[in-house]
Design a protein around this motif. Structure first.
Motif, short mmCIF file in Angstrom:
data_model
loop_
_atom_site.label_atom_id
_atom_site.label_comp_id
_atom_site.label_asym_id
_atom_site.label_seq_id
_atom_site.Cartn_x
_atom_site.Cartn_y
_atom_site.Cartn_z
N SER A 103 42.87 -22.38 47.58
CA SER A 103 42.67 -20.87 47.50
C SER A 103 42.04 -20.66 46.30
O SER A 103 41.90 -21.07 45.27
N ASP A 104 41.73 -19.03 46.11
CA ASP A 104 41.24 -18.54 44.89
C ASP A 104 42.14 -18.82 43.91
O ASP A 104 41.83 -18.84 42.49
N ASP A 142 40.51 -25.89 51.77
CA ASP A 142 41.90 -25.41 51.58
C ASP A 142 42.42 -24.96 50.25
O ASP A 142 43.38 -24.43 50.33
#
Length: 675
Positions: free
Chosen positions: A356-357, A354
């Protein structure tokens, strides 16, 4: 026959009178001798080894005199924490080196008792062994035991001290020693810890609404918390954004705005001041603020939270903090992370699904910048790195079951957060001084030459090391850089840490020797530390143009918090050490392996004391449990027939033999020689 008996009684009476008269003459001579010596008053701290140090108040110039060393034979009937009068002893002519080791003295009067009661375990023969190892070894009980049985924790009122013997009376029974809940109750009673808040307090605290103040909206910034997996509160969060220049970034250090909920002199402000700190005993948490309020003011993920933020402008390449500003904000935590998963990401690039980049990119940038901040701070301030593993017991609060032990070394994930918190604390300390706001500062004095001389002697005699002048940070870091990278290293670090003074709180800025800072305040943990909360309250009042507390109030609060912090630490170590013994006993009873590597730190007449780093504790090997016949030599024990020696600094492999709970000691035998 009557005459003979009367004559015999008369002779006994005269002998007693003569003995009393000689005693009075000796006492008067002693008083005359002591009157010729310079006397000082101060507070005595007594170590586990029996000697003491008397701390003296500041002189008229605001300088703090050296502590006075009190040899064990001159402690008298003083107990840890007592206010005492001390006669300073002249340096011995046959030991000219004593002149360089600081003053020594003899307690000649106890001016004020620190305590009238203590907690201990009732032993056979109407004796009580105090839980606190700084107290007398044993107390003889007079009168009724009030229903106490051998092996019970009891509270004892001290009655008298005569001929080297302390006597006391049992006031009440606290529970059975060995039952973990009772052990923790005993620790709380001994160290006078405040109980957990009641359900009524929680209900009342949950209704408190925040006070209004102008706030900046920073809910759009990617914000995260990084805490231990078992954190009880969340009072800090981080964000990072581009600076005005391409070469700079702005790190946001967002702290829960506790002052919005806790106004000075309100009910829970008074309760927080009384406690001064949250106390985290293994198996029992004693929060500074009610649990319901802590949950309400913590920086929870996914919701808008009131924060008090410090924005640090930092040069990316150098790590230098160029400027800072402070304001009240609204933030929203996007991600709640723990140290374990962040460390896994930093070490191996692995992240939970979960993440994020954007989060990964922000974390990498934070790591790069804080690494450079640490390098810059090391070069500019020369802080001392005493990275020592902390070994603590894991104990369930629900049922008081021991879950195991964990050894934790500072990791880069923790250093990332620490670097930001240090910078924010420094910024606030600087602002308090520049704006003339009365505050509380964290200070750490230079090491005491007497204690450094003792440490140096141990290093030279036991480890063959010459530390140099450890009253200078440069020498400290040079010594640490040259330490052997083997099991002796953490032992040496532990001994070095013990030779350093405690950090404490002060109403004015002063040197923090360990950090190399001179204007340093605590700001980043207002949920669990009252010094931080009161700084928040002072800044709130300054920002709202209302009256701040006076410097005199800060002086009182700083002294009180310093005392309570030391007491809380002592309570934690007492509970942690006690539960370690329970953990070892459980392993012994279960027939599990109990083999450990240690380093000998002291050799005494009846055995050897060993530092066992895997357990974070000292163990003891009795002399009669050593294999073969040994005699004392200058440095330790030497085998009568053979070449085996035991001396400080040597490695030794041990097997747990048994636990002496009355003395609070784990007893070992050399591995392979259990009998």
């Amino acid at each position: 026959m009557e005459c003979t008996d009367e004559f015999g009684l008369w002779r006994v009476f005269m002998k007693k009178e003569k003995k009393k008269r000689l005693h009075r003459i000796a006492e008067r001579a002693k008083v005359r001798r002591e009157r010729k010596l310079e006397t000082v008053n101060g507070k005595i701290t007594i170590t586990h080894s029996g000697f003491g140090f008397v701390t003296l108040p500041e002189n008229e110039q605001g300088e703090k005199p050296e502590d006075v060393f009190i040899p064990p034979q001159f402690v008298g009937d003083a107990m840890d924490g007592d206010d005492v009068k001390v006669a300073l002893l002249p340096p011995r002519d046959d030991h000219p080196g004593d002149r360089d080791r600081g003053p020594a003295g003899k307690v000649i009067e106890v001016i004020g008792r620190n305590r009238e009661e203590l907690v201990g375990e009732l032993l056979a023969g109407h004796r009580v062994r105090p839980l606190n190892k700084r107290m007398p070894d044993e107390i003889e009980i007079s009168g009724s035991r009030n229903g106490a049985k051998r092996g019970d924790w009891v509270k004892v009122k001290l009655l008298s001290h005569e001929d080297g013997v302390w006597r006391g009376a049992v006031r009440r029974v606290l529970g059975r020693a060995g039952v973990i809940a009772a052990d923790l109750d005993a620790v709380m009673a001994e160290y006078d810890l405040a109980p957990v808040y009641s359900a009524k307090d929680d209900e009342e605290a949950a209704k408190i609404e925040p006070r209004e103040i102008a706030r900046e909206d920073h809910t759009g910034a990617l914000t995260l918390t990084i805490d231990p997996f078992d954190a009880k509160d969340f009072d800090d969060a981080l964000s990072i954004a581009p600076g005005e220049k391409p070469s700079e970034v702005v790190i946001g250090v967002h702290i829960s705005d506790v002052a919005a909920f806790i106004a000075p002199k309100s009910k829970f402000d008074k309760q927080a001041e009384k406690r001064s700190f949250s106390c985290y005993l293994p198996g029992r948490t004693l929060p500074m603020l009610p649990k319901a309020l802590t949950a309400k003011i913590s920086l929870q993920a996914g919701v808008n939270s009131n924060a008090h933020s410090v924005f640090l402008t930092v040069e990316k390449e150098t790590g230098r903090v160029v400027s800072f500003r402070r304001c009240h904000t609204v933030v929203k935590v996007d991600h709640r992370l723990n140290y374990e998963e962040v460390q896994e990401f930093l070490d191996h690039g692995k992240a939970p699904a979960d993440w994020s980049d954007g989060l990964k990119k922000e974390l990498r940038l934070m790591l790069d910048v804080t690494r450079n901040m640490r390098k810059y701070r090391k070069a500019a301030e020369g802080f001392i790195e005493l990275d020592l593993p902390e070994v603590r017991v894991l104990c369930s609060e629900a049922d008081n079951k021991i879950l195991g032990m964990v050894s934790k070394m500072p990791r880069e994930s923790e250093q990332l957060v620490e670097e930001c918190m240090l910078a924010a604390n420094s910024a606030v300390g600087t602002e308090l001084g520049e704006k003339g706001i009365a505050g509380i500062y964290r200070v750490h004095p230079q090491p005491d030459p007497e204690k450094i001389a003792e440490f140096t002697g141990i290093m030279e005699d036991s480890f063959g090391l010459t530390p140099g002048d450890l009253t200078e940070r440069k020498a400290c870091n040079a010594f640490l850089a040259g330490l052997p990278d083997d099991p002796r290293r953490p032992v040496i670090l532990s001994l070095m840490l013990r030779s350093m003074p405690r950090a404490y709180y002060l109403e004015k800025p002063a040197l923090h020797f360990g950090l190399g800072k001179t204007r340093y305040a605590h700001f980043t943990s207002p949920i669990r530390r009252y010094p931080d909360l009161i700084v928040h309250q002072q800044l709130w009042n300054y920002d709202t143009k209302t009256r701040t507390r006076t410097a005199a109030t800060m002086t009182r609060v700083a002294a009180d918090c310093s005392m309570k912090e030391e007491n809380n630490d002592a309570a934690y170590f007492a509970a942690n050490d006690r539960l370690k013994l329970r953990y070892l006993e459980e392993r012994l009873d279960a027939g599990l392996d109990n083999f450990y590597e240690g380093v000998i730190v002291k050799v005494v007449a009846n055995g050897i004391q060993v530092d066992i780093r895997a357990l974070g504790m000292y163990g003891f090997v009795e002399r009669e449990r050593l294999p073969g016949e040994f005699r004392r030599s200058e440095f330790g024990f030497r085998q009568e027939r053979g070449h085996k020696n035991y001396k400080p600094g040597d490695f030794i492999y041990l097997q747990l033999s048994h636990i002496d709970f009355a003395r609070g000691t784990a007893l070992f035998v050399p591995a392979g020689h259990a009998r």
